[in-house]
Design an enzyme around this catalytic site. Structure first.
Site, PDB file in Angstrom:
ATOM      1  N   HIS A   1      25.662  44.676  28.583  1.00 12.63           N
ATOM      2  CA  HIS A   1      26.809  44.824  29.488  1.00 12.63           C
ATOM      3  C   HIS A   1      26.460  44.504  30.936  1.00 12.63           C
ATOM      4  O   HIS A   1      27.194  44.875  31.850  1.00 12.63           O
ATOM      5  CB  HIS A   1      27.379  46.255  29.382  1.00 12.63           C
ATOM      6  CG  HIS A   1      27.945  46.567  28.028  1.00 12.63           C
ATOM      7  ND1 HIS A   1      27.916  47.820  27.465  1.00 12.63           N
ATOM      8  CD2 HIS A   1      28.547  45.773  27.108  1.00 12.63           C
ATOM      9  CE1 HIS A   1      28.475  47.782  26.258  1.00 12.63           C
ATOM     10  NE2 HIS A   1      28.862  46.549  26.023  1.00 12.63           N
TER      11      HIS A   1
ATOM     12  N   ILE B   1      23.732  49.756  32.136  1.00 14.57           N
ATOM     13  CA  ILE B   1      23.813  48.832  33.272  1.00 14.57           C
ATOM     14  C   ILE B   1      22.940  49.326  34.425  1.00 14.57           C
ATOM     15  O   ILE B   1      23.010  48.819  35.532  1.00 14.57           O
ATOM     16  CB  ILE B   1      25.279  48.654  33.744  1.00 14.57           C
ATOM     17  CG1 ILE B   1      25.934  50.011  34.068  1.00 14.57           C
ATOM     18  CG2 ILE B   1      26.097  47.910  32.686  1.00 14.57           C
ATOM     19  CD1 ILE B   1      27.358  49.899  34.624  1.00 14.57           C
ATOM     20  N   ASP B   2      22.096  50.330  34.147  1.00 12.28           N
ATOM     21  CA  ASP B   2      21.320  50.982  35.205  1.00 12.28           C
ATOM     22  C   ASP B   2      20.028  50.256  35.572  1.00 12.28           C
ATOM     23  O   ASP B   2      19.319  50.677  36.494  1.00 12.28           O
ATOM     24  CB  ASP B   2      21.010  52.435  34.815  1.00 12.28           C
ATOM     25  CG  ASP B   2      20.279  52.550  33.480  1.00 12.28           C
ATOM     26  OD1 ASP B   2      19.480  51.650  33.128  1.00 12.28           O
ATOM     27  OD2 ASP B   2      20.511  53.545  32.775  1.00 12.28           O
TER      28      ASP B   2
ATOM     29  N   GLN C   1      22.969  48.939  26.176  1.00 13.73           N
ATOM     30  CA  GLN C   1      24.330  49.014  26.717  1.00 13.73           C
ATOM     31  C   GLN C   1      24.291  49.436  28.176  1.00 13.73           C
ATOM     32  O   GLN C   1      25.312  49.394  28.853  1.00 13.73           O
ATOM     33  CB  GLN C   1      25.131  50.093  25.975  1.00 13.73           C
ATOM     34  CG  GLN C   1      25.340  49.849  24.514  1.00 13.73           C
ATOM     35  CD  GLN C   1      26.122  51.016  23.898  1.00 13.73           C
ATOM     36  OE1 GLN C   1      27.343  51.013  23.868  1.00 13.73           O
ATOM     37  NE2 GLN C   1      25.419  52.002  23.416  1.00 13.73           N
TER      38      GLN C   1
ATOM     39  N   THR D   1      22.803  56.806  21.877  1.00 13.73           N
ATOM     40  CA  THR D   1      24.162  56.251  21.945  1.00 13.73           C
ATOM     41  C   THR D   1      24.992  56.772  20.780  1.00 13.73           C
ATOM     42  O   THR D   1      24.471  56.948  19.673  1.00 13.73           O
ATOM     43  CB  THR D   1      24.150  54.701  21.924  1.00 13.73           C
ATOM     44  OG1 THR D   1      25.486  54.228  21.723  1.00 13.73           O
ATOM     45  CG2 THR D   1      23.263  54.149  20.819  1.00 13.73           C
ATOM     46  N   SER D   2      26.266  57.025  21.056  1.00  9.10           N
ATOM     47  CA  SER D   2      27.152  57.440  19.967  1.00  9.10           C
ATOM     48  C   SER D   2      27.567  56.225  19.138  1.00  9.10           C
ATOM     49  O   SER D   2      28.202  56.347  18.102  1.00  9.10           O
ATOM     50  CB  SER D   2      28.385  58.146  20.526  1.00  9.10           C
ATOM     51  OG  SER D   2      29.010  57.320  21.483  1.00  9.10           O
TER      52      SER D   2
ATOM     53  N   CYS E   1      30.110  34.174  53.853  1.00  7.69           N
ATOM     54  CA  CYS E   1      31.347  33.446  53.546  1.00  7.69           C
ATOM     55  C   CYS E   1      32.592  34.338  53.495  1.00  7.69           C
ATOM     56  O   CYS E   1      33.701  33.847  53.328  1.00  7.69           O
ATOM     57  CB  CYS E   1      31.188  32.697  52.211  1.00  7.69           C
ATOM     58  SG  CYS E   1      31.389  33.738  50.770  1.00  7.69           S
TER      59      CYS E   1
ATOM     60  N   ASN F   1      19.151  60.665  17.897  1.00  5.60           N
ATOM     61  CA  ASN F   1      20.305  61.064  18.704  1.00  5.60           C
ATOM     62  C   ASN F   1      20.558  62.561  18.502  1.00  5.60           C
ATOM     63  O   ASN F   1      20.088  63.156  17.536  1.00  5.60           O
ATOM     64  CB  ASN F   1      21.533  60.240  18.253  1.00  5.60           C
ATOM     65  CG  ASN F   1      22.552  60.050  19.350  1.00  5.60           C
ATOM     66  OD1 ASN F   1      22.204  59.899  20.517  1.00  5.60           O
ATOM     67  ND2 ASN F   1      23.821  60.061  18.989  1.00  5.60           N
TER      68      ASN F   1
ATOM     69  N   ARG G   1      31.104  57.412  31.303  1.00  9.02           N
ATOM     70  CA  ARG G   1      32.223  57.748  30.399  1.00  9.02           C
ATOM     71  C   ARG G   1      32.501  59.250  30.393  1.00  9.02           C
ATOM     72  O   ARG G   1      33.597  59.679  30.100  1.00  9.02           O
ATOM     73  CB  ARG G   1      31.931  57.261  28.977  1.00  9.02           C
ATOM     74  CG  ARG G   1      32.061  55.763  28.898  1.00  9.02           C
ATOM     75  CD  ARG G   1      31.919  55.226  27.500  1.00  9.02           C
ATOM     76  NE  ARG G   1      31.980  53.783  27.543  1.00  9.02           N
ATOM     77  CZ  ARG G   1      30.948  53.005  27.807  1.00  9.02           C
ATOM     78  NH1 ARG G   1      29.768  53.519  28.018  1.00  9.02           N
ATOM     79  NH2 ARG G   1      31.087  51.698  27.862  1.00  9.02           N
TER      80      ARG G   1
END
Ligand SMILES: [Zn+2]
Length: 238
Positions: A118, A102-103, A100, A185-186, A147, A209, A37
């Site tokens: 996510h 995805i790593d 959250q 995380t915000s 395929c 945070n 982001r």
């Protein structure tokens, strides 16, 4: 939010029996994984990650989608102290991690009770035949050799719905926790941040945070780099 110091925050973690962690991009920056982001607006000229990571882009401009998604992979990234200590806490407490990110780093740290809210970049499959494909293969081509179908990562793209099972497991993990720790995380992405509404009235909420977040209920706030907190003491005996 009531600001507390590192010792008090550490004690909350040590004393709780059932902890659910809600984690975001801030815990992976120390592993060399930037928050995509933060690329907003500057990437590929005028196009934003919201489009480049959309279902529409994947279907209509597969090459553009693929070249952007490739930049999100950091296959050499290793879990840092935060991921590792959270996984280690599973040996002595009832721990759930809802991320959250995805790593794939919580999985790499061998966390057992994990929800990748996510999805996970390292879990790929062919859109045409459904077969699982390794991330290494996907990073060499987005065409499935067998395929000819398009390979995609199993992440939730913009315009796509969340996995219902992931939501159900997350709600349950939040509802049973004595302590909910929101880290790195915000906490602004819906519906992830709405999960907090399922917390027990008696649950304690701790936010670690660099900046305060907005919550509709009481919480303790530690303004600190989570690395510093998790590096040392959280897995010691209380
Ligand atoms: Zn296929």
């Amino acid at each position: 939010m009531q600001t507390i110091d590192e010792t008090d925050a550490t004690n909350l973690i040590k004393q709780a029996a059932a902890i659910t962690f809600l984690t975001g991009a801030g815990i992976s920056t120390a592993s060399g994984v930037p928050d995509y982001r933060s690329l907003s607006g500057v990437y590929l000229g005028i196009e934003r990650p919201e489009y480049l990571l959309s279902h529409t882009c994947m279907v209509e401009e597969p090459e553009k989608f693929y070249s952007f998604v490739q930049t999100l992979y950091h296959p050499k990234a290793e879990p840092n102290s935060i991921h590792l200590k959270m996984a280690e806490l599973e040996n002595i407490k009832d721990i759930w991690i809802i991320s959250q990110n995805i790593d794939g780093l919580h999985a790499k740290a061998k966390t057992q009770q994990l929800v990748n809210f996510h999805g996970n970049l390292y879990d790929c499959y062919c859109r045409k035949c459904g077969q699982s494909v390794s991330a290494d293969t996907y990073l060499t081509s987005d065409r499935h050799e067998q395929c000819g179908g398009q390979i995609r990562p199993n992440i939730v793209l913009y315009e796509e719905g969340l996995d219902e099972q992931a939501i159900a497991v997350s709600v349950e993990a939040i509802a049973k926790a004595d302590l909910i720790v929101i880290v790195g995380t915000s906490f602004q992405v819906h519906p992830f941040c709405d999960l907090i509404h399922y917390a027990k009235a008696t649950a304690t909420i701790l936010v670690i945070n660099q900046t305060p977040i907005h919550l509709n209920r009481d919480a303790y706030f530690l303004k600190e780099d989570a690395m510093k907190v998790f590096k040392n003491r959280v897995t010691e005996e209380r």
